[in-house]
Motif scaffolding. Structure first.
Motif, PDB file in Angstrom:
ATOM      1  N   UNK A  63       0.843  -1.202   0.000  1.00 58.51           N
ATOM      2  CA  UNK A  63       0.000   0.000   0.000  1.00 58.51           C
ATOM      3  C   UNK A  63       0.881   1.256   0.000  1.00 58.51           C
ATOM      4  N   UNK A  64       1.965   1.176   0.815  1.00 61.96           N
ATOM      5  CA  UNK A  64       2.892   2.302   0.909  1.00 61.96           C
ATOM      6  C   UNK A  64       3.497   2.604  -0.473  1.00 61.96           C
ATOM      7  N   UNK A  65       3.917   1.526  -1.163  1.00 65.26           N
ATOM      8  CA  UNK A  65       4.526   1.712  -2.491  1.00 65.26           C
ATOM      9  C   UNK A  65       3.524   2.319  -3.465  1.00 65.26           C
ATOM     10  N   UNK A  66       2.253   1.887  -3.344  1.00 63.48           N
ATOM     11  CA  UNK A  66       1.205   2.439  -4.225  1.00 63.48           C
ATOM     12  C   UNK A  66       1.028   3.932  -3.935  1.00 63.48           C
ATOM     13  N   UNK A  67       1.102   4.302  -2.640  1.00 65.49           N
ATOM     14  CA  UNK A  67       0.966   5.724  -2.283  1.00 65.49           C
ATOM     15  C   UNK A  67       2.165   6.529  -2.797  1.00 65.49           C
ATOM     16  N   UNK A  68       3.364   5.947  -2.667  1.00 61.75           N
ATOM     17  CA  UNK A  68       4.557   6.652  -3.177  1.00 61.75           C
ATOM     18  C   UNK A  68       4.423   6.885  -4.675  1.00 61.75           C
ATOM     19  N   UNK A  69       3.897   5.873  -5.387  1.00 67.28           N
ATOM     20  CA  UNK A  69       3.734   6.011  -6.844  1.00 67.28           C
ATOM     21  C   UNK A  69       2.715   7.115  -7.142  1.00 67.28           C
ATOM     22  N   UNK A 120       2.075  22.439   3.537  1.00 72.32           N
ATOM     23  CA  UNK A 120       2.403  21.490   4.595  1.00 72.32           C
ATOM     24  C   UNK A 120       3.715  20.809   4.251  1.00 72.32           C
ATOM     25  N   UNK A 121       4.551  20.627   5.272  1.00 74.07           N
ATOM     26  CA  UNK A 121       5.873  20.040   5.020  1.00 74.07           C
ATOM     27  C   UNK A 121       6.136  18.892   5.993  1.00 74.07           C
ATOM     28  N   UNK A 122       6.640  17.802   5.471  1.00 77.48           N
ATOM     29  CA  UNK A 122       6.994  16.647   6.307  1.00 77.48           C
ATOM     30  C   UNK A 122       8.003  15.826   5.512  1.00 77.48           C
ATOM     31  N   UNK A 123       8.730  14.954   6.221  1.00 77.81           N
ATOM     32  CA  UNK A 123       9.695  14.106   5.528  1.00 77.81           C
ATOM     33  C   UNK A 123       9.053  12.785   5.096  1.00 77.81           C
ATOM     34  N   UNK A 124       7.909  12.465   5.662  1.00 81.83           N
ATOM     35  CA  UNK A 124       7.322  11.144   5.398  1.00 81.83           C
ATOM     36  C   UNK A 124       6.278  11.179   4.278  1.00 81.83           C
ATOM     37  N   UNK A 125       6.660  10.572   3.145  1.00 80.40           N
ATOM     38  CA  UNK A 125       5.786  10.586   1.965  1.00 80.40           C
ATOM     39  C   UNK A 125       4.475   9.849   2.175  1.00 80.40           C
ATOM     40  N   UNK A 126       4.515   8.766   2.972  1.00 82.64           N
ATOM     41  CA  UNK A 126       3.283   7.988   3.152  1.00 82.64           C
ATOM     42  C   UNK A 126       2.245   8.800   3.916  1.00 82.64           C
ATOM     43  N   UNK A 127       2.702   9.643   4.834  1.00 81.52           N
ATOM     44  CA  UNK A 127       1.763  10.499   5.578  1.00 81.52           C
ATOM     45  C   UNK A 127       1.267  11.628   4.684  1.00 81.52           C
ATOM     46  N   UNK A 128       2.189  12.239   3.947  1.00 85.57           N
ATOM     47  CA  UNK A 128       1.802  13.363   3.085  1.00 85.57           C
ATOM     48  C   UNK A 128       0.757  12.942   2.056  1.00 85.57           C
ATOM     49  N   UNK A 129       0.823  11.682   1.631  1.00 88.25           N
ATOM     50  CA  UNK A 129      -0.124  11.173   0.639  1.00 88.25           C
ATOM     51  C   UNK A 129      -1.566  11.488   1.059  1.00 88.25           C
ATOM     52  N   UNK A 130      -1.862  11.299   2.355  1.00 87.84           N
ATOM     53  CA  UNK A 130      -3.238  11.528   2.854  1.00 87.84           C
ATOM     54  C   UNK A 130      -3.685  12.979   2.583  1.00 87.84           C
ATOM     55  N   UNK A 131      -2.805  13.926   2.961  1.00 83.39           N
ATOM     56  CA  UNK A 131      -3.136  15.349   2.759  1.00 83.39           C
ATOM     57  C   UNK A 131      -3.251  15.692   1.291  1.00 83.39           C
ATOM     58  N   UNK A 132      -2.352  15.100   0.490  1.00 81.73           N
ATOM     59  CA  UNK A 132      -2.390  15.358  -0.964  1.00 81.73           C
ATOM     60  C   UNK A 132      -3.706  14.850  -1.544  1.00 81.73           C
ATOM     61  N   UNK A 133      -4.070  13.631  -1.154  1.00 78.30           N
ATOM     62  CA  UNK A 133      -5.281  12.992  -1.688  1.00 78.30           C
ATOM     63  C   UNK A 133      -6.528  13.803  -1.285  1.00 78.30           C
ATOM     64  N   UNK A 134      -6.607  14.158   0.006  1.00 83.48           N
ATOM     65  CA  UNK A 134      -7.792  14.876   0.494  1.00 83.48           C
ATOM     66  C   UNK A 134      -7.928  16.233  -0.187  1.00 83.48           C
ATOM     67  N   UNK A 135      -6.818  16.978  -0.259  1.00 81.74           N
ATOM     68  CA  UNK A 135      -6.912  18.319  -0.855  1.00 81.74           C
ATOM     69  C   UNK A 135      -7.197  18.225  -2.348  1.00 81.74           C
TER      70      UNK A 135
END
Ligand SMILES: C[S@@+](CC[C@H](N)C(=O)[O-])C[C@H]1O[C@@H](n2cnc3c(N)ncnc32)[C@H](O)[C@@H]1O
Length: 233
Positions: free
Chosen positions: A5-11, A74-89
């Motif tokens: 799932x993480x890899x899918x989010x990174x993609x 928003x800034x963070x080092x963790x791509x898997x977490x940022x994915x959530x904010x990117x998706x929602x916005x």
């Protein structure tokens, strides 16, 4: 989260138009977006609020919905977490939101002097060990970095459940002669500050549900505190 799932989010992260993931080499001489976030990304000169260590970006997305006349990064080092904010916005069609995946240490290379109007630090890792004191997002080296991008008198907002980190930050403010605007322990026991209570981050919900008091402060920086400041000391 499973690694598939993480890899899918990174993609998927690679395709969000509002997620910037600079490599180290992109930042050495200053990021190409430095000084251009308003003009080249948001296409306006509205004020910009930066949230550092934004995790899943609830604050950035929530504020952007509330204040369409402002821009939020928003800034963070963790791509898997940022994915959530990117998706929602992205799903909400918000045009006043961007995310940056990188270390907060790099903000002076990503933003220009005076480019940021306001800053949020939401539930940062407390880093309780003395040896990691300079990794606290409210330590003097970080305040110095924020001073490189924040407009004069730009407000820094800080929310945490961690009382030792809150008290440490009060000491940093006093020692640096910075200006404390508000300092509130157990925010939710008070009747005012409705605005600050209106959005809860992922960690805020976790800690509130566990019964921890939430603390909040606002302050501005004293530029004179940073004469001769060296983050490498
Ligand atoms: C405890 S979480 C809080 C996340 C979010 N603000 C919330 O309240 O739900 C701390 C976040 O800060 C990020 N973080 C910590 N130090 C960082 C640094 N130096 N640069 C970038 N991100 C950092 C972590 O990756 C993590 O997502």
């Amino acid at each position: 989260m499973g690694s598939k799932k993480k890899l899918a989010h990174f993609a998927e992260n690679l395709n969000f138009p509002h997620l910037f993931q600079p490599e180290y080499d992109d930042l050495k001489d200053g990021y190409y977006m430095q000084g251009k976030w308003g003009k080249d990304f948001f296409n306006n000169d509205n004020p910009i609020t930066l949230e550092v260590g934004c995790g899943k970006g609830e604050y950035t997305v929530g504020l952007a919905e509330k204040y369409p006349e402002r821009n939020f990064i928003g800034m963070d080092i963790k791509g898997a977490r940022l994915w959530r904010g990117c998706k929602d916005s992205f799903n909400k069609g918000l045009k006043n939101v961007a995310f940056v995946r990188n270390y907060v240490q790099m903000v002076p290379n990503i933003f220009a002097l005076d480019e940021i109007d306001e800053l949020w630090i939401t539930f940062p890792d407390p880093q309780p060990k003395k040896i990691k004191i300079n990794k606290r997002l409210t330590s003097p080296p970080f305040l110095y970095r924020y001073s490189k991008i924040l407009k004069k008198n730009g407000i820094i907002n800080f929310k945490t459940d961690n009382e030792p980190l809150f008290d440490y930050t009060l000491e940093v403010i006093e020692e640096g002669n910075h200006k404390l605007i508000n300092s509130v322990k157990d925010l939710y026991s008070l009747d005012n500050f409705d605005e600050v209570k209106s959005i809860k981050t992922h960690y805020e919900k976790l800690f509130s549900d566990q019964g921890f008091a939430i603390n909040f402060m606002q302050f501005t920086l004293n530029p004179e505190a940073f004469f001769d400041f060296n983050t490498k000391k």
